[in-house]
Design a protein around this motif. Structure first.
Motif, PDB file in Angstrom:
ATOM      1  N   ALA A 125       3.553  10.621  14.186  1.00 13.15           N
ATOM      2  CA  ALA A 125       3.697  12.024  14.192  1.00 13.15           C
ATOM      3  C   ALA A 125       2.729  12.740  15.096  1.00 13.15           C
ATOM      4  N   LEU A 126       1.172  12.291  14.220  1.00 12.29           N
ATOM      5  CA  LEU A 126       0.337  13.650  15.055  1.00 12.29           C
ATOM      6  C   LEU A 126       1.032  13.169  16.759  1.00 12.29           C
ATOM      7  N   GLU A 127       0.449  12.320  17.205  1.00 13.39           N
ATOM      8  CA  GLU A 127       0.627  12.349  17.907  1.00 13.39           C
ATOM      9  C   GLU A 127       2.132  12.482  18.992  1.00 13.39           C
ATOM     10  N   ARG A 128       3.120  12.783  18.734  1.00 18.82           N
ATOM     11  CA  ARG A 128       3.962  13.634  18.682  1.00 18.82           C
ATOM     12  C   ARG A 128       4.144  14.233  19.227  1.00 18.82           C
ATOM     13  N   ARG A 129       3.411  15.384  18.017  1.00 25.50           N
ATOM     14  CA  ARG A 129       3.275  16.531  17.941  1.00 25.50           C
ATOM     15  C   ARG A 129       2.786  17.069  18.681  1.00 25.50           C
ATOM     16  N   ALA A 130       1.000  16.465  18.777  1.00 23.59           N
ATOM     17  CA  ALA A 130       0.662  16.437  20.285  1.00 23.59           C
ATOM     18  C   ALA A 130       0.946  16.857  21.719  1.00 23.59           C
ATOM     19  N   VAL A 131       2.046  15.929  21.704  1.00 25.71           N
ATOM     20  CA  VAL A 131       2.815  15.818  22.968  1.00 25.71           C
ATOM     21  C   VAL A 131       3.854  16.543  23.021  1.00 25.71           C
ATOM     22  N   ALA A 132       4.210  17.094  22.579  1.00 29.10           N
ATOM     23  CA  ALA A 132       4.808  18.300  22.002  1.00 29.10           C
ATOM     24  C   ALA A 132       4.392  19.952  22.192  1.00 29.10           C
ATOM     25  N   SER A 133       3.205  19.994  21.433  1.00 29.07           N
ATOM     26  CA  SER A 133       2.395  21.083  21.690  1.00 29.07           C
ATOM     27  C   SER A 133       2.259  21.491  23.525  1.00 29.07           C
ATOM     28  N   THR A 134       1.460  20.513  23.749  1.00 35.34           N
ATOM     29  CA  THR A 134       1.254  20.469  25.252  1.00 35.34           C
ATOM     30  C   THR A 134       2.064  20.438  26.095  1.00 35.34           C
ATOM     31  N   THR A 135       3.445  19.965  25.903  1.00 35.43           N
ATOM     32  CA  THR A 135       4.620  20.093  26.374  1.00 35.43           C
ATOM     33  C   THR A 135       5.322  21.434  26.652  1.00 35.43           C
ATOM     34  N   GLU A 136       4.987  22.166  26.017  1.00 35.29           N
ATOM     35  CA  GLU A 136       5.319  23.927  25.061  1.00 35.29           C
ATOM     36  C   GLU A 136       3.936  24.776  26.101  1.00 35.29           C
ATOM     37  N   ASP A 137       2.509  24.474  25.792  1.00 31.02           N
ATOM     38  CA  ASP A 137       1.725  25.222  26.428  1.00 31.02           C
ATOM     39  C   ASP A 137       1.897  25.002  28.397  1.00 31.02           C
ATOM     40  N   ALA A 138       2.452  24.270  28.618  1.00 31.31           N
ATOM     41  CA  ALA A 138       3.008  23.768  30.019  1.00 31.31           C
ATOM     42  C   ALA A 138       3.966  25.019  30.250  1.00 31.31           C
ATOM     43  N   ARG A 139       5.330  25.137  29.658  1.00 28.95           N
ATOM     44  CA  ARG A 139       5.906  25.414  30.312  1.00 28.95           C
ATOM     45  C   ARG A 139       5.937  27.313  30.076  1.00 28.95           C
ATOM     46  N   ALA A 140       4.677  27.443  29.013  1.00 31.04           N
ATOM     47  CA  ALA A 140       4.491  29.008  28.815  1.00 31.04           C
ATOM     48  C   ALA A 140       4.234  29.683  29.680  1.00 31.04           C
ATOM     49  N   LEU A 185       0.809   3.535  11.866  1.00 29.55           N
ATOM     50  CA  LEU A 185       0.825   4.046  10.545  1.00 29.55           C
ATOM     51  C   LEU A 185       2.149   5.968  11.696  1.00 29.55           C
ATOM     52  N   ALA A 186       3.343   6.187  10.245  1.00 32.06           N
ATOM     53  CA  ALA A 186       4.207   6.669  10.491  1.00 32.06           C
ATOM     54  C   ALA A 186       3.311   7.760  10.901  1.00 32.06           C
ATOM     55  N   ARG A 187       2.351   8.630   9.890  1.00 27.41           N
ATOM     56  CA  ARG A 187       1.603   9.464  10.654  1.00 27.41           C
ATOM     57  C   ARG A 187       0.638   9.722  11.713  1.00 27.41           C
ATOM     58  N   GLU A 188      -0.172   8.606  12.149  1.00 21.24           N
ATOM     59  CA  GLU A 188      -0.326   9.062  13.445  1.00 21.24           C
ATOM     60  C   GLU A 188       0.452   8.812  14.376  1.00 21.24           C
ATOM     61  N   CYS A 197       0.451  -1.436  -0.147  1.00 23.90           N
ATOM     62  CA  CYS A 197       0.271  -0.293  -0.247  1.00 23.90           C
ATOM     63  C   CYS A 197       0.683   1.193   0.108  1.00 23.90           C
ATOM     64  N   HIS A 198       2.117   1.536   0.027  1.00 23.52           N
ATOM     65  CA  HIS A 198       3.697   2.476   0.142  1.00 23.52           C
ATOM     66  C   HIS A 198       3.223   2.923   1.073  1.00 23.52           C
ATOM     67  N   ALA A 199       2.326   1.997   2.079  1.00 19.21           N
ATOM     68  CA  ALA A 199       2.372   3.611   3.211  1.00 19.21           C
ATOM     69  C   ALA A 199       3.658   3.019   4.495  1.00 19.21           C
ATOM     70  N   TRP A 200       4.003   4.356   4.872  1.00 26.56           N
ATOM     71  CA  TRP A 200       5.109   4.767   5.802  1.00 26.56           C
ATOM     72  C   TRP A 200       4.841   3.743   7.396  1.00 26.56           C
ATOM     73  N   LEU A 201       4.943   3.046   8.028  1.00 27.39           N
ATOM     74  CA  LEU A 201       5.208   2.322   9.487  1.00 27.39           C
ATOM     75  C   LEU A 201       6.129   2.671  10.434  1.00 27.39           C
TER      76      LEU A 201
END
Length: 109
Positions: A94-109, A89-92, A69-73
């Motif tokens: 990446a989205l989870e990691r982005r959400a965690v990073a965003s939450t971490t950045e919000d907590a620091r602010a 799925l690699a996309r999922e 299927c040409h998916a990145w895993l």
């Protein structure tokens, strides 16, 4: 005696259980590219491109389903036994990691 690597199978989320021959290995899925404004760009990009750990045990790896299927895993595999404990799925991931990073950045602010 069967060679574990030759008999290794990956459960693609789209195609189901498939032979390792259908996939291409890219490498460590946890490596992150340095920021563009990093203090020492040459050192940071050298480390990013060439310095890798070689863990004994569970690790996240990037695999491409080239003959399917040409998916990145992101495959979680134990490097000692080749046992696969998770395939996502690699996309999922990446989205989870982005959400965690965003939450971490919000907590620091």
């Amino acid at each position: 005696h069967t060679n574990r690597i030759n008999s290794m199978r990956i459960a693609c989320p789209h195609c189901g259980d498939r032979s390792l021959d259908e996939f291409v290995f890219l490498g460590d899925a946890r490596v992150t590219r340095p920021a563009a404004d990093v203090a020492e760009p040459a050192d940071a990009f050298h480390a990013y491109g060439y310095l890798r750990t070689n863990p004994a045990g569970p690790t996240d790896e990037l695999w491409f389903h080239a003959s399917g299927c040409h998916a990145w895993l992101v495959v979680t595999r134990d490097t000692r036994t080749h046992v696969i404990s998770a395939v996502r799925l690699a996309r999922e991931v990446a989205l989870e990691r982005r959400a965690v990073a965003s939450t971490t950045e919000d907590a620091r602010a």
